[in-house]
Design an enzyme around this catalytic site. Structure first.
Site, PDB file in Angstrom:
ATOM      1  N   ARG A  78       1.342  -1.115  -0.037  1.00 18.19           N
ATOM      2  CA  ARG A  78       0.208   0.146   0.012  1.00 18.19           C
ATOM      3  C   ARG A  78       1.411   1.301  -0.546  1.00 18.19           C
ATOM      4  O   ARG A  78       0.259   2.162  -0.598  1.00 18.19           O
ATOM      5  CB  ARG A  78      -0.786   0.265   1.851  1.00 18.19           C
ATOM      6  CG  ARG A  78      -2.506  -0.507   1.057  1.00 18.19           C
ATOM      7  CD  ARG A  78      -2.637  -1.344   2.128  1.00 18.19           C
ATOM      8  NE  ARG A  78      -3.867   0.410   2.379  1.00 18.19           N
ATOM      9  CZ  ARG A  78      -3.897   0.505   3.690  1.00 18.19           C
ATOM     10  NH1 ARG A  78      -4.116  -0.142   4.654  1.00 18.19           N
ATOM     11  NH2 ARG A  78      -4.783   1.695   3.936  1.00 18.19           N
ATOM     12  N   GLN A 109      -8.926  10.739   7.863  1.00 19.32           N
ATOM     13  CA  GLN A 109      -9.094   9.196   8.344  1.00 19.32           C
ATOM     14  C   GLN A 109      -7.876   8.192   7.227  1.00 19.32           C
ATOM     15  O   GLN A 109      -7.879   7.348   7.774  1.00 19.32           O
ATOM     16  CB  GLN A 109     -10.209   8.734   8.050  1.00 19.32           C
ATOM     17  CG  GLN A 109     -11.166   8.948   8.953  1.00 19.32           C
ATOM     18  CD  GLN A 109     -12.645   9.037   8.192  1.00 19.32           C
ATOM     19  OE1 GLN A 109     -13.337   7.816   8.833  1.00 19.32           O
ATOM     20  NE2 GLN A 109     -13.555   9.476   7.496  1.00 19.32           N
ATOM     21  N   HIS A 127      -6.263   7.751  11.807  1.00 21.84           N
ATOM     22  CA  HIS A 127      -5.861   6.405  11.311  1.00 21.84           C
ATOM     23  C   HIS A 127      -4.913   6.415  11.601  1.00 21.84           C
ATOM     24  O   HIS A 127      -4.012   5.112  10.952  1.00 21.84           O
ATOM     25  CB  HIS A 127      -6.915   5.828  10.452  1.00 21.84           C
ATOM     26  CG  HIS A 127      -8.155   6.833  10.733  1.00 21.84           C
ATOM     27  ND1 HIS A 127      -9.333   6.042  10.071  1.00 21.84           N
ATOM     28  CD2 HIS A 127      -8.908   6.409  12.034  1.00 21.84           C
ATOM     29  CE1 HIS A 127     -10.538   6.218  10.225  1.00 21.84           C
ATOM     30  NE2 HIS A 127     -10.582   5.819  11.878  1.00 21.84           N
TER      31      HIS A 127
HETATM   32  N1  APR Z   1     -14.985  11.787  -4.529  1.00 19.05           N
HETATM   33  C1  APR Z   1     -14.904  11.563  -3.084  1.00 19.05           C
HETATM   34  N2  APR Z   1     -15.702  10.951  -3.034  1.00 19.05           N
HETATM   35  C2  APR Z   1     -15.748   9.627  -3.115  1.00 19.05           C
HETATM   36  C3  APR Z   1     -14.679   9.264  -4.356  1.00 19.05           C
HETATM   37  C4  APR Z   1     -14.281  10.557  -4.872  1.00 19.05           C
HETATM   38  N3  APR Z   1     -13.877  10.882  -6.569  1.00 19.05           N
HETATM   39  N4  APR Z   1     -14.890   8.185  -4.951  1.00 19.05           N
HETATM   40  C5  APR Z   1     -15.418   7.391  -3.937  1.00 19.05           C
HETATM   41  N5  APR Z   1     -15.873   8.200  -3.104  1.00 19.05           N
HETATM   42  C6  APR Z   1     -16.252   8.045  -1.726  1.00 19.05           C
HETATM   43  C7  APR Z   1     -17.219   7.166  -1.372  1.00 19.05           C
HETATM   44  O1  APR Z   1     -18.340   6.740  -2.418  1.00 19.05           O
HETATM   45  C8  APR Z   1     -17.449   5.508  -0.578  1.00 19.05           C
HETATM   46  O2  APR Z   1     -18.234   6.843   0.461  1.00 19.05           O
HETATM   47  O3  APR Z   1     -15.067   7.865  -0.910  1.00 19.05           O
HETATM   48  C9  APR Z   1     -15.850   6.469   0.292  1.00 19.05           C
HETATM   49  C10 APR Z   1     -14.933   5.773   1.148  1.00 19.05           C
HETATM   50  O4  APR Z   1     -15.614   5.540   1.772  1.00 19.05           O
HETATM   51  P1  APR Z   1     -15.015   3.916   2.621  1.00 19.05           P
HETATM   52  O5  APR Z   1     -13.844   3.850   1.394  1.00 19.05           O
HETATM   53  O6  APR Z   1     -15.750   3.512   3.856  1.00 19.05           O
HETATM   54  O7  APR Z   1     -13.308   4.561   3.165  1.00 19.05           O
HETATM   55  P2  APR Z   1     -13.567   5.897   4.465  1.00 19.05           P
HETATM   56  O8  APR Z   1     -15.006   6.195   4.803  1.00 19.05           O
HETATM   57  O9  APR Z   1     -12.451   6.830   4.760  1.00 19.05           O
HETATM   58  O10 APR Z   1     -13.217   4.849   5.516  1.00 19.05           O
HETATM   59  C11 APR Z   1     -13.449   4.983   7.126  1.00 19.05           C
HETATM   60  O11 APR Z   1     -12.174   3.088   7.191  1.00 19.05           O
HETATM   61  O12 APR Z   1     -11.466   1.021   7.169  1.00 19.05           O
HETATM   62  C12 APR Z   1     -11.496   1.870   7.999  1.00 19.05           C
HETATM   63  O13 APR Z   1     -10.038   3.073   8.518  1.00 19.05           O
HETATM   64  C13 APR Z   1     -10.345   2.243   7.356  1.00 19.05           C
HETATM   65  O14 APR Z   1      -9.783   5.592   7.199  1.00 19.05           O
HETATM   66  C14 APR Z   1     -10.953   3.892   7.484  1.00 19.05           C
HETATM   67  C15 APR Z   1     -11.890   4.549   7.623  1.00 19.05           C
END
Ligand code: APR
Length: 259
Positions: A78, A109, A127
């Site tokens: 990663r 995060q 995180h």
């Molecule tokens: N612009 C904005 N948002 C986007 C884009 C984009 N180009 N592409 C995807 N997304 C959105 C998706 O719709 C989703 O709602 O980003 C979000 C990503 O969500 P997750 O994958 O759940 O990531 P996140 O919310 O950061 O997760 C929080 O969970 O697994 C743990 O530690 C990990 O920090 C992470 C935490």
């Protein structure tokens, strides 16, 4: 209010005025902000990391104790992916926003360093960070990490050993079941409770306690603006939900607020 963002979308003056006149803006970041740099998110159905890897076999202290080489190899993979990417237009717009408002608190995060590489100072990593490994046994920081080797996602790679106690070095990220860094979390809660505007960018808002931040801001009277192609589970409770990719929405927001 939900606004489907297109290239020609004109944002409401009420939203732009709120941002222009804000004394303190919090920018709360999720994996979606780095998606347009090519870094997979976590729960996106097709590209999400957790949809291809098992979080509980890779992102917990127990997983590392069970197989340090598997976990270290995955995080080095990663880290290598992050080093291959560049900040995107959203990262650059957020860095530019800091010079437009009296105070900006950037709280992420994400464990990548793309905000730092876009020029944002003082990034709060709730995180942790891929660039801050430490000893699994004595917790002392591990100074130098080499350019990551080329492990394929999931290939095993023995972690380095701590120069102080000889313990295995672990990634500097917060794993499931671990507490968030207390000072960072306290500072984030304080900033959310005192800000005038909170931009929630690219997060599904499902992982606590970070996901509390937009609600804390809203309940303290701030305007919450969510930026996400897919509204999150909480977006109905926010003042604005700008539906579009952050790399398109953030530059448009700045261009319209400060033409
Ligand atoms: N612009 C904005 N948002 C986007 C884009 C984009 N180009 N592409 C995807 N997304 C959105 C998706 O719709 C989703 O709602 O980003 C979000 C990503 O969500 P997750 O994958 O759940 O990531 P996140 O919310 O950061 O997760 C929080 O969970 O697994 C743990 O530690 C990990 O920090 C992470 C935490």
């Amino acid at each position: 209010m939900r606004i489907d963002m297109h290239a020609e979308t004109r944002l409401p003056e009420a939203l732009l005025d709120g941002l222009r006149n804000a004394r303190h803006v919090v920018v709360f970041i999720g994996a979606g902000a780095s998606a347009e740099s090519g870094i997979p998110t976590f729960r996106d159905a097709l590209t999400g990391l957790w949809s291809r890897f098992d979080a509980l076999s890779l992102a917990t202290p127990e997983a590392f104790e069970r197989d340090p080489a598997l976990v270290w190899g995955w995080y080095e993979w990663r880290r290598m992916k992050v080093l291959e990417t560049q900040p995107n237009a959203a990262h650059r717009a957020i860095a530019a926003l800091a010079s437009r408002v009296p105070r900006l608190s950037l709280i992420t995060q994400n464990v990548d360093d793309l905000h730092e590489r876009a020029g944002s100072p003082d990034v709060v990593h709730l995180h942790g960070s891929l660039g801050a490994p430490r000893c699994f046994r004595c917790s002392k920081p591990h100074a130098e990490l080499p350019i990551p080797q080329e492990p394929e996602g999931g290939r095993r790679l023995e972690p380095p050993r701590c120069e102080h106690c000889g313990g295995p070095v672990r990634p500097g990220v917060v794993w499931f079941g671990e507490a968030l860094p207390e000072a960072a979390l306290h500072g984030a809660f304080e900033a959310a409770a005192r800000c005038d505007v909170l931009l929630s960018i690219g997060t599904s808002g499902v992982v606590q306690p970070a996901a509390l931040l937009p609600g804390i801001a809203r309940d303290a009277g701030a305007t919450v603006i969510e930026i996400n192609p897919q509204p999150s589970v909480s977006s109905a409770g926010y003042a604005w939900s700008l539906c579009g990719p952050a790399g398109q929405v953030m530059p448009a927001l700045l261009a319209q607020a400060w033409p």
